[in-house]
Design a protein around this motif. Structure first.
Motif: not given
Length: 122
Positions: A20, A22, A59-63, A102, A106-108
């Motif tokens: 994912p 970002q 940067t990935l999203t922290t899914t 992580a 911010a979910g980053k």
């Protein structure tokens, strides 16, 4: 020459599986850093070249599917970055370097991946 996209959509894959992405994508394509050498006499004496690892910063999203331990374990795999401007870069022996920190507010998840050679298509 017709105008087309220069930025926007991008896809990051590790061993074919998409992660994912970002944003904050940077492609480090230079195999070395060149610095100018100027003497105290004010004359340009040339330059130095220092080898650099090539790769991606992104940067990935922290899914839920992002596994921090698995990200940290990435080494010796194929990674690719496909951009909507037609650029497609591959790292054939990619490894993750630097921190795996992580930002949960911010979910980053900012990351860096490197290799000794980067391949470009498109």
């Amino acid at each position: 020459m017709a105008a087309g996209p220069v930025a926007g959509t991008a896809y990051f894959r590790v061993n074919g599986g998409m992660l994912p992405l970002q944003g904050d994508v940077k492609i480090k394509a230079a195999p070395f850093e060149r610095k100018s050498v100027t003497g105290v006499d004010g004359i340009d004496h040339g330059w130095t070249e220092t080898p650099m690892a090539q790769g991606f910063e992104l940067t990935l999203t922290t899914t839920r599917d992002v596994d921090l331990a698995a990200i940290h374990a990435i080494a010796g795999v194929t990674g690719s970055l496909e951009c909507n401007n037609g650029w497609f870069y591959t790292l054939a022996n990619m490894r993750q370097v630097g921190p795996v920190d992580a930002d949960m507010m911010a979910g980053k998840l900012p990351l860096q991946f490197v290799d000794t050679m980067i391949g470009r298509r498109g």
